[in-house]
Design an enzyme around this catalytic site. Structure first.
Site, mmCIF file in Angstrom:
data_model
loop_
_atom_site.group_PDB
_atom_site.id
_atom_site.type_symbol
_atom_site.label_atom_id
_atom_site.label_comp_id
_atom_site.label_asym_id
_atom_site.label_seq_id
_atom_site.Cartn_x
_atom_site.Cartn_y
_atom_site.Cartn_z
ATOM 1 N N THR A 49 -12.262 -47.934 -94.777
ATOM 2 C CA THR A 49 -12.063 -48.572 -96.073
ATOM 3 C C THR A 49 -10.686 -49.225 -96.178
ATOM 4 O OG1 THR A 49 -11.742 -48.092 -98.426
ATOM 5 C CG2 THR A 49 -11.391 -46.279 -96.936
ATOM 6 N N TYR A 80 -9.162 -39.772 -101.096
ATOM 7 C CA TYR A 80 -10.283 -40.472 -100.446
ATOM 8 C C TYR A 80 -9.770 -41.307 -99.276
ATOM 9 C CZ TYR A 80 -13.583 -44.230 -99.576
ATOM 10 O OH TYR A 80 -14.385 -45.144 -98.951
#
Ligand code: UDP
Length: 333
Positions: free
Chosen positions: A122, A146
Site C-alpha cells: 500500500t 496498518y
C-alpha cells in the site's frame, strides 16, 4: 500459460474486493485459481473463478494441505485487515492477522518449495509525502499501524529472499476504486469507509449523507487529493507482476496509481454527474493522518510491466462503481 498444464495460483483474500478482481483476471488468462479466504471480510459469492478453500492463515495445517492438494506454484497475497482507523485502536489484531498470518504463509511457501509471490502492499507505507508524485524510492515511514504492518511484511519478503530464495513483487497501490465493468463483482465493505461508495450512498439517499473530512488543506479547493485507480487496472497489473516475478526472478516493488490526483470535491462532482443526483455533503473536521495530496508515479510499472491504465478517468471509475452499486443494492434504483 504460466505453468503449463499443471499447477495453480493461490490467492489469499480472493473473496475480497481487490482479490476477487484479480481472480477474474487470472481466470481470463487460463490460470487455475485457488482462493484461500476465511470469509470474515470476503464474500462467498465473489468467488466465481477457481476453487474456494475456506481457512485462516494461522491454520498452517490446512494451508499446507491446500498447497499440496492443488499443486500451488505461486501465491498472490491479499488477506489482511486494512482499516487505518481500526488499526490505531486495535494494533494487536493488525499485527496478529497481517504480520503473523503472513509469516505462516511465507513459512508454508518455503516448506513446499514455492518461491514466487505477489504481495498487496500500500501507499500507506510511505507515510507523509516529502515529494510528489511519489516513486518507489521515496522513504517509507508509515504513520499508522496498518501501514506499519504492510512495511514489516515488505521487509519479511526481502529477508525471505536472502535466506530462502522467495521472490516477491510488492505492489503499493494508491486508492483502489471502481468495479468490474461487466458488473460481476465490486466493492462491498462493512463498515464502508471509502469516499466513492459513501458518496454513492449519499446520492442514493442511503445513510446520513457524506462528511468531507476538511476543506482547509493546501490544495486548490481545500480538500484532499488522492490518486484513484480502477480495480480492473489493478488486476491487470497483478497478472503482469506475476509474469514479471516468474520471468525475472527478482524481488522488487511497484507503485500502482494513475498519476492523476482528484480532490474530494472533484470526486463528488463526478458522482453527481454520473448518477444524475445531488450528493448531500457537509464539511467536517480533518481525519487524523490524512496527507493533503497522495499521487503516484507509476513510471516503473509502465516501463517494466508494460502496464497502462485502461480507465484513467475519474468518471469512468465512478460509472463502474455506480453500475455495481445499483446491482448490489437494488433499492437505490
Ligand atoms: N474522505 C472524506 N469523507 C469520507 C471518506 C473519505 O472526505 O467519508 C476523504 C479522505 O479524507 C481522503 C479521501 O476521501 O482524502 C479518500 O479517502 P478513502 O477513505 O476513500 O481512502 P484513503 O485515502 O483513506 O485510502
Amino acid at each position: 500459460m504460466l505453468f503449463g498444464k499443471a499447477g495453480a495460483v493461490l490467492v489469499t483474500g480472493g473473496a475480497g474486493y481487490v482479490g476477487s478482481h484479480i481472480c477474474k483476471a487470472l481466470g481470463a488468462c487460463g490460470i487455475e485459481v485457488v482462493v484461500y479466504d476465511n470469509l470474515w471480510i470476503g464474500h462467498e459469492d465473489f468467488v466465481k473463478w477457481g476453487t474456494l478453500e475456506r481457512g485462516s492463515l494461522h491454520d498452517t495445517e490446512k494451508l499446507s494441505e491446500v498447497f499440496k492438494k492443488h499443486n500451488i506454484r505461486a501465491v498472490m497475497h491479499f488477506a489482511a485487515f486494512s482499516y487505518v482507523g481500526e488499526s490505531v485502536k486495535d494494533p494487536s489484531s493488525y499485527y496478529g492477522n497481517n504480520v503473523v498470518g503472513t509469516l505462516a504463509l511465507l513459512d508454508t511457501m518455503v516448506e513446499h518449495g514455492v518461491s514466487h509471490l505477489v504481495f498487496s502492499s500500500t501507499s500507506a507505507t510511505y507515510g507523509m509525502p516529502l515529494t510528489t508524485p511519489i516513486n518507489e524510492t521515496h522513504p517509507q515511514r508509515p504513520i499508522n499501524p496498518y501501514g506499519k504492518t504492510k512495511l514489516v511484511i515488505e521487509s519479511m519478503i526481502d529477508d525471505f529472499d536472502v535466506a530462502y530464495g522467495i521472490k516477491g513483487v510488492k505492489l503499493r497501490y494508491f486508492n483502489a476504486a471502481g468495479a468490474d465493468p461487466e458488473c460481476e463483482i465490486g466493492e462491498d465493505h462493512d463498515p464502508e469507509t471509502h469516499l466513492i461508495p459513501l458518496a454513492l450512498d449519499a446520492a442514493a439517499g442511503r445513510g446520513p449523507g457524506l462528511t468531507i473530512f476538511g476543506d482547509d488543506y493546501d490544495t486548490e479547493d481545500g480538500t484532499c487529493i488522492r490518486d484513484y485507480i480502477h480495480v480492473t487496472d489493478l488486476a491487470d497489473a497483478h497478472v503482469k507482476a506475476l509474469e514479471y516475478v516468474i520471468e525475472s526472478n527478482e524481488t522488487t516493488a511497484f507503485n500502482l496509481g494513475n498519476g492523476n490526483g482528484f480532490s474530494v470535491k472533484e470526486v463528488i462532482k463526478a458522482v453527481e454527474k454520473v448518477t444524475g443526483r445531488p450528493v448531500n455533503a457537509a464539511i467536517g473536521p480533518r481525519r487524523d493522518g490524512d496527507p493533503s495530496a497522495l499521487v503516484a508515479s507509476s513510471d516503473k510499472a509502465r516501463r517494466l510491466l508494460l502496464w497502462e491504465p485502461a480507465y484513467p478517468g475519474i468518471e469512468d471509475i465512478v460509472r463502474d462503481a455506480w453500475q455495481w452499486y445499483q446491482k448490489r443494492f437494488p433499492s437505490s434504483d
